[in-house]
Design a protein around this motif. Structure first.
Motif, PDB file in Angstrom:
ATOM      1  N   MET A 198      11.010  -5.684   5.491  1.00 58.45           N
ATOM      2  CA  MET A 198       9.774  -5.076   5.990  1.00 58.45           C
ATOM      3  C   MET A 198       8.616  -5.455   5.083  1.00 58.45           C
ATOM      4  SD  MET A 198       8.840  -1.036   6.468  1.00 58.45           S
ATOM      5  CE  MET A 198       7.192  -0.540   6.983  1.00 58.45           C
ATOM      6  N   ALA A 199       7.471  -5.792   5.679  1.00 58.14           N
ATOM      7  CA  ALA A 199       6.286  -6.131   4.905  1.00 58.14           C
ATOM      8  C   ALA A 199       5.760  -4.896   4.182  1.00 58.14           C
ATOM      9  CB  ALA A 199       5.203  -6.702   5.823  1.00 58.14           C
ATOM     10  N   LEU A 200       5.274  -5.082   2.981  1.00 62.94           N
ATOM     11  CA  LEU A 200       4.691  -3.989   2.215  1.00 62.94           C
ATOM     12  C   LEU A 200       3.334  -3.613   2.800  1.00 62.94           C
ATOM     13  CD1 LEU A 200       4.506  -2.096  -0.231  1.00 62.94           C
ATOM     14  CD2 LEU A 200       3.658  -4.052  -1.575  1.00 62.94           C
ATOM     15  N   LYS A 201       3.187  -2.348   3.141  1.00 63.80           N
ATOM     16  CA  LYS A 201       1.915  -1.828   3.651  1.00 63.80           C
ATOM     17  C   LYS A 201       1.386  -0.780   2.686  1.00 63.80           C
ATOM     18  CE  LYS A 201       2.690  -2.560   8.607  1.00 63.80           C
ATOM     19  NZ  LYS A 201       2.720  -1.911   9.947  1.00 63.80           N
ATOM     20  N   LEU A 202       0.081  -0.854   2.391  1.00 65.43           N
ATOM     21  CA  LEU A 202      -0.562   0.081   1.474  1.00 65.43           C
ATOM     22  C   LEU A 202      -1.835   0.633   2.111  1.00 65.43           C
ATOM     23  CD1 LEU A 202      -0.264  -2.031  -1.813  1.00 65.43           C
ATOM     24  CD2 LEU A 202       1.213  -0.132  -1.109  1.00 65.43           C
ATOM     25  N   TYR A 203      -2.065   1.924   1.899  1.00 66.58           N
ATOM     26  CA  TYR A 203      -3.314   2.509   2.383  1.00 66.58           C
ATOM     27  C   TYR A 203      -4.444   2.097   1.447  1.00 66.58           C
ATOM     28  CZ  TYR A 203      -6.821   5.729   4.093  1.00 66.58           C
ATOM     29  OH  TYR A 203      -7.990   6.251   4.615  1.00 66.58           O
ATOM     30  N   ASN A 204      -5.504   1.546   2.047  1.00 62.95           N
ATOM     31  CA  ASN A 204      -6.633   1.012   1.299  1.00 62.95           C
ATOM     32  C   ASN A 204      -7.838   1.928   1.473  1.00 62.95           C
ATOM     33  OD1 ASN A 204      -8.588  -0.561   0.063  1.00 62.95           O
ATOM     34  ND2 ASN A 204      -8.127  -2.424   1.216  1.00 62.95           N
ATOM     35  N   THR A 205      -8.273   2.562   0.394  1.00 59.94           N
ATOM     36  CA  THR A 205      -9.448   3.432   0.456  1.00 59.94           C
ATOM     37  C   THR A 205     -10.673   2.659   0.928  1.00 59.94           C
ATOM     38  OG1 THR A 205      -8.557   4.726  -1.392  1.00 59.94           O
ATOM     39  CG2 THR A 205     -10.870   5.038  -0.865  1.00 59.94           C
ATOM     40  N   LEU A 206     -10.743   1.385   0.609  1.00 64.13           N
ATOM     41  CA  LEU A 206     -11.898   0.565   0.981  1.00 64.13           C
ATOM     42  C   LEU A 206     -12.014   0.408   2.490  1.00 64.13           C
ATOM     43  CD1 LEU A 206     -14.231  -1.220  -0.096  1.00 64.13           C
ATOM     44  CD2 LEU A 206     -12.622  -3.138  -0.111  1.00 64.13           C
ATOM     45  N   THR A 207     -10.876   0.206   3.173  1.00 63.00           N
ATOM     46  CA  THR A 207     -10.896  -0.008   4.623  1.00 63.00           C
ATOM     47  C   THR A 207     -10.551   1.254   5.409  1.00 63.00           C
ATOM     48  OG1 THR A 207      -8.557  -0.666   4.655  1.00 63.00           O
ATOM     49  CG2 THR A 207     -10.204  -2.414   4.294  1.00 63.00           C
ATOM     50  N   ARG A 208     -10.068   2.290   4.700  1.00 64.07           N
ATOM     51  CA  ARG A 208      -9.609   3.536   5.329  1.00 64.07           C
ATOM     52  C   ARG A 208      -8.488   3.256   6.338  1.00 64.07           C
ATOM     53  NH1 ARG A 208     -12.826   4.853   1.784  1.00 64.07           N
ATOM     54  NH2 ARG A 208     -14.174   6.699   1.825  1.00 64.07           N
ATOM     55  N   SER A 209      -7.626   2.299   5.998  1.00 63.48           N
ATOM     56  CA  SER A 209      -6.510   1.971   6.881  1.00 63.48           C
ATOM     57  C   SER A 209      -5.316   1.517   6.056  1.00 63.48           C
ATOM     58  CB  SER A 209      -6.904   0.871   7.873  1.00 63.48           C
ATOM     59  OG  SER A 209      -7.250  -0.326   7.195  1.00 63.48           O
ATOM     60  N   LYS A 210      -4.132   1.610   6.673  1.00 64.49           N
ATOM     61  CA  LYS A 210      -2.901   1.134   6.045  1.00 64.49           C
ATOM     62  C   LYS A 210      -2.661  -0.295   6.508  1.00 64.49           C
ATOM     63  CE  LYS A 210       1.011   3.188   7.141  1.00 64.49           C
ATOM     64  NZ  LYS A 210       2.071   4.225   7.169  1.00 64.49           N
ATOM     65  N   ASP A 211      -2.745  -1.210   5.567  1.00 65.70           N
ATOM     66  CA  ASP A 211      -2.704  -2.632   5.904  1.00 65.70           C
ATOM     67  C   ASP A 211      -1.537  -3.324   5.207  1.00 65.70           C
ATOM     68  OD1 ASP A 211      -5.232  -2.236   7.204  1.00 65.70           O
ATOM     69  OD2 ASP A 211      -6.218  -2.432   5.241  1.00 65.70           O
ATOM     70  N   VAL A 212      -1.096  -4.441   5.795  1.00 70.32           N
ATOM     71  CA  VAL A 212      -0.088  -5.280   5.144  1.00 70.32           C
ATOM     72  C   VAL A 212      -0.692  -5.852   3.868  1.00 70.32           C
ATOM     73  CG1 VAL A 212       1.293  -7.378   5.326  1.00 70.32           C
ATOM     74  CG2 VAL A 212       1.080  -5.850   7.300  1.00 70.32           C
ATOM     75  N   PHE A 213       0.038  -5.726   2.776  1.00 71.80           N
ATOM     76  CA  PHE A 213      -0.439  -6.232   1.493  1.00 71.80           C
ATOM     77  C   PHE A 213      -0.172  -7.737   1.397  1.00 71.80           C
ATOM     78  CE2 PHE A 213       0.611  -7.220  -3.031  1.00 71.80           C
ATOM     79  CZ  PHE A 213      -0.691  -7.128  -3.521  1.00 71.80           C
ATOM     80  N   VAL A 214      -1.248  -8.483   1.192  1.00 73.51           N
ATOM     81  CA  VAL A 214      -1.153  -9.933   1.019  1.00 73.51           C
ATOM     82  C   VAL A 214      -1.799 -10.274  -0.319  1.00 73.51           C
ATOM     83  CG1 VAL A 214      -1.721 -12.204   1.929  1.00 73.51           C
ATOM     84  CG2 VAL A 214      -1.296 -10.306   3.512  1.00 73.51           C
ATOM     85  N   PRO A 215      -1.001 -10.594  -1.333  1.00 68.53           N
ATOM     86  CA  PRO A 215      -1.592 -10.880  -2.649  1.00 68.53           C
ATOM     87  C   PRO A 215      -2.419 -12.151  -2.637  1.00 68.53           C
ATOM     88  CG  PRO A 215       0.752 -11.383  -2.655  1.00 68.53           C
ATOM     89  CD  PRO A 215       0.458 -10.710  -1.334  1.00 68.53           C
ATOM     90  N   ILE A 216      -3.375 -12.213  -3.535  1.00 69.92           N
ATOM     91  CA  ILE A 216      -4.187 -13.425  -3.675  1.00 69.92           C
ATOM     92  C   ILE A 216      -3.302 -14.600  -4.063  1.00 69.92           C
ATOM     93  CG2 ILE A 216      -6.076 -14.476  -5.005  1.00 69.92           C
ATOM     94  CD1 ILE A 216      -7.133 -11.566  -5.415  1.00 69.92           C
ATOM     95  N   ASP A 217      -2.358 -14.346  -4.948  1.00 68.67           N
ATOM     96  CA  ASP A 217      -1.403 -15.359  -5.397  1.00 68.67           C
ATOM     97  C   ASP A 217      -0.075 -14.643  -5.591  1.00 68.67           C
ATOM     98  OD1 ASP A 217       0.186 -17.189  -6.723  1.00 68.67           O
ATOM     99  OD2 ASP A 217      -1.217 -17.558  -8.370  1.00 68.67           O
ATOM    100  N   ASP A 218       0.925 -14.958  -4.783  1.00 66.63           N
ATOM    101  CA  ASP A 218       2.176 -14.204  -4.868  1.00 66.63           C
ATOM    102  C   ASP A 218       3.006 -14.554  -6.096  1.00 66.63           C
ATOM    103  OD1 ASP A 218       3.282 -16.634  -4.188  1.00 66.63           O
ATOM    104  OD2 ASP A 218       3.989 -16.002  -2.213  1.00 66.63           O
ATOM    105  N   THR A 219       2.519 -15.477  -6.911  1.00 69.04           N
ATOM    106  CA  THR A 219       3.160 -15.735  -8.204  1.00 69.04           C
ATOM    107  C   THR A 219       2.414 -15.041  -9.347  1.00 69.04           C
ATOM    108  OG1 THR A 219       1.901 -17.759  -8.696  1.00 69.04           O
ATOM    109  CG2 THR A 219       3.908 -17.994  -7.380  1.00 69.04           C
ATOM    110  N   ASN A 220       1.321 -14.364  -8.999  1.00 65.83           N
ATOM    111  CA  ASN A 220       0.504 -13.689 -10.018  1.00 65.83           C
ATOM    112  C   ASN A 220      -0.168 -12.468  -9.380  1.00 65.83           C
ATOM    113  OD1 ASN A 220      -0.906 -13.075 -12.365  1.00 65.83           O
ATOM    114  ND2 ASN A 220      -2.566 -14.517 -11.924  1.00 65.83           N
ATOM    115  N   VAL A 221       0.627 -11.468  -9.039  1.00 68.63           N
ATOM    116  CA  VAL A 221       0.113 -10.244  -8.411  1.00 68.63           C
ATOM    117  C   VAL A 221      -0.484  -9.376  -9.517  1.00 68.63           C
ATOM    118  CG1 VAL A 221       0.693  -8.248  -6.997  1.00 68.63           C
ATOM    119  CG2 VAL A 221       1.924 -10.407  -6.681  1.00 68.63           C
ATOM    120  N   ARG A 222      -1.731  -8.909  -9.307  1.00 68.48           N
ATOM    121  CA  ARG A 222      -2.463  -8.229 -10.379  1.00 68.48           C
ATOM    122  C   ARG A 222      -2.915  -6.836  -9.943  1.00 68.48           C
ATOM    123  NH1 ARG A 222      -6.730 -12.691 -10.536  1.00 68.48           N
ATOM    124  NH2 ARG A 222      -5.758 -13.059  -8.510  1.00 68.48           N
ATOM    125  N   MET A 223      -2.645  -5.852 -10.816  1.00 71.10           N
ATOM    126  CA  MET A 223      -2.986  -4.453 -10.524  1.00 71.10           C
ATOM    127  C   MET A 223      -3.613  -3.809 -11.754  1.00 71.10           C
ATOM    128  SD  MET A 223      -0.544  -1.336  -9.147  1.00 71.10           S
ATOM    129  CE  MET A 223       0.633  -1.358 -10.518  1.00 71.10           C
TER     130      MET A 223
END
Length: 461
Positions: free
Chosen positions: A1-26
């Motif tokens: 299952m794709a990772l979905k996260l609620y985004n305060t910026l969009t006010r929606s739960k969206d599929v998480f797509v990292p900028i670079d999946d070899t360097n995910v940054r939080m």
């Protein structure tokens, strides 16, 4: 299952797509180390630790960078150190050490990097210079201030009306401000107890950064101009995170600072807002050492926190902790002698649905019921629970059982409430005295939801 996260910026739960999946940054806003962390402070630590674990499971341990800062430069810190007659470093080092000890006991991994504000003064000064050069900030009376009108999209994260933002920002009235919403990036240090550094932007007076610029500088240094996830408590959305967005995007000319913004909900204690005036303010360490008659193991606190979805308000109760303790004991005993298997798909599916921890806990119960003990142990490990500590938890339970008979205490309190309701004050006083003889101190109040009388208790000090 794709990772979905609620985004305060969009006010929606969206599929998480990292900028670079070899360097995910939080990046997550960490503690301001002027006082010991309370149980509400533990919520983002636990929640984002769980997300860190899930991201590492999904993308690989070496592919995730988690930065959680320590704010060791703040006016509250300056004031506290001055009042205690100690140096700022003595205060912040001691508080940070106690913070680490407390959250380590909750089963949290250390972040990949833990930047401190005082190590990033040059980055803060560089941001001030960039913002002034770009026309988004100005110098006035030895201050550098961000010009809110220079950013038409200001307020895009919190989505609050201007009047609400003015009220929420607790705006300082200052004659040198061009607009009442403008906020401080750098300020002069004039008092002897205030730390100071050479100022940017041609200011001769030594000074120090404002709070908001600190996180912009630290995230830029360690994660770049744009990164994947920024987190913190819901109380930080405005003004802190809104101002971070303004500073970073205007300094670098980007549309966003982070693609996903995540915020955890508030915590209250036994149905009331936690506050020192109500007598229900409790630190993490106090819970670990002994509160309401028990020393609560860290993993018990962790499971109790996870019972409520991170975006929902949580009511922190003794009953919930007691239930968590019993549940963990059962899981630990069941898995003590088995090898951990891979975390089951059902657990990953629950956590990938915006960290749905109630659903994940239901999956743990299901694994136990079905006898999939290898899967249960693997699931527990992913969520930060170490089944190898089963012996320690049982020992703590045995020790706790020797302390106070909580069922007996609850029965006596219920009888006393009934006596008070019947206006049998002699019986009420007798029960109070009996509890006092057991070493129990009572606190009478009202249930905020119903207005009915209620009584809480603690071990008398």
């Amino acid at each position: 299952m794709a990772l979905k996260l609620y985004n305060t910026l969009t006010r929606s739960k969206d599929v998480f797509v990292p900028i670079d999946d070899t360097n995910v940054r939080m990046y997550v806003c960490g503690p301001t180390v002027y006082d010991d962390a309370h149980i509400g402070n533990a919520r983002p630590v636990i929640m984002f630790d769980l997300l860190f674990r899930l991201l590492r499971h999904t993308y690989g341990e070496g592919a995730v960078t988690y930065a959680r800062n320590i704010t060791d430069l703040d006016d509250k810190i300056n004031k506290r150190a001055y009042e205690r007659g100690i140096t700022i470093k003595q205060l912040t080092e001691g508080t940070a050490a106690r913070f680490h000890a407390a959250i380590d006991a909750l089963g949290n991994l250390r972040p990949t990097v833990e930047p401190r504000a005082t190590d990033h003064i040059e980055e803060m000064k560089a941001l001030c210079e960039k913002l002034v050069a770009a026309g988004h900030a100005y110098v006035a009376e030895d201050h550098v201030l961000f010009s809110v009108p220079s950013m038409p999209s200001y307020g895009g994260l919190s989505k609050r009306p201007l009047d609400d933002m003015i009220a929420g920002a607790r705006v300082d009235v200052a004659p040198y401000k061009r607009s009442e919403m403008d906020f401080v990036l750098w300020k002069p240090s004039v008092e002897a107890h205030e730390p100071g550094w050479p100022s940017p932007c041609g200011i001769a007076q030594p000074g120090r950064p404002g709070w908001h610029i600190e996180c912009s500088a630290m995230s830029w240094k360690h994660l770049g101009e744009v990164f994947d996830i920024h987190g913190g408590g819901i109380d930080l959305v405005f003004p802190h995170h809104e101002n971070e967005v303004a500073q970073t995007t205007c300094a670098f000319g980007t549309h966003v600072m982070a693609n996903v913004w995540m915020h955890n909900g508030f915590l209250q204690v036994e149905g009331e807002k936690m506050s020192k005036s109500l007598g229900n303010f409790v630190t993490i360490q106090e819970l670990l050492d002994g509160w309401q008659g028990k020393a609560w193991p860290g993993e018990v606190l962790r499971l109790t926190m996870m019972k409520t979805h991170y975006r929902q308000p949580i009511d922190w109760t003794v009953r919930a902790m007691e239930e968590s303790w019993k549940t963990l004991q059962g899981w630990y005993r069941a898995t003590e002698t088995v090898e951990a298997g891979a975390p089951p798909a059902g657990l990953i599916e629950a956590l990938s649905d915006d960290l749905n921890t109630p659903k994940a806990i239901a999956e743990l119960h299901g694994l136990d019921k079905r006898g999939d003990l290898a899967g249960l142990k693997g699931a527990l490990a992913l969520m930060g629970f170490d089944a190898a500590r089963a012996g320690e938890l049982s020992a703590a339970s045995d020790q706790e059982a020797d302390m106070k008979d909580t069922d007996r205490i609850d029965d006596l309190i219920a009888a006393r409430l009934a006596a008070r309701k019947a206006k049998d004050f002699a019986e009420s006083d007798r029960i109070r005295d009996e509890l006092a003889a057991m070493g129990i101190a009572l606190k009478d109040g009202k249930d905020p939801a119903t207005g009915e009388p209620m009584t809480t208790w603690e071990v008398a000090r």
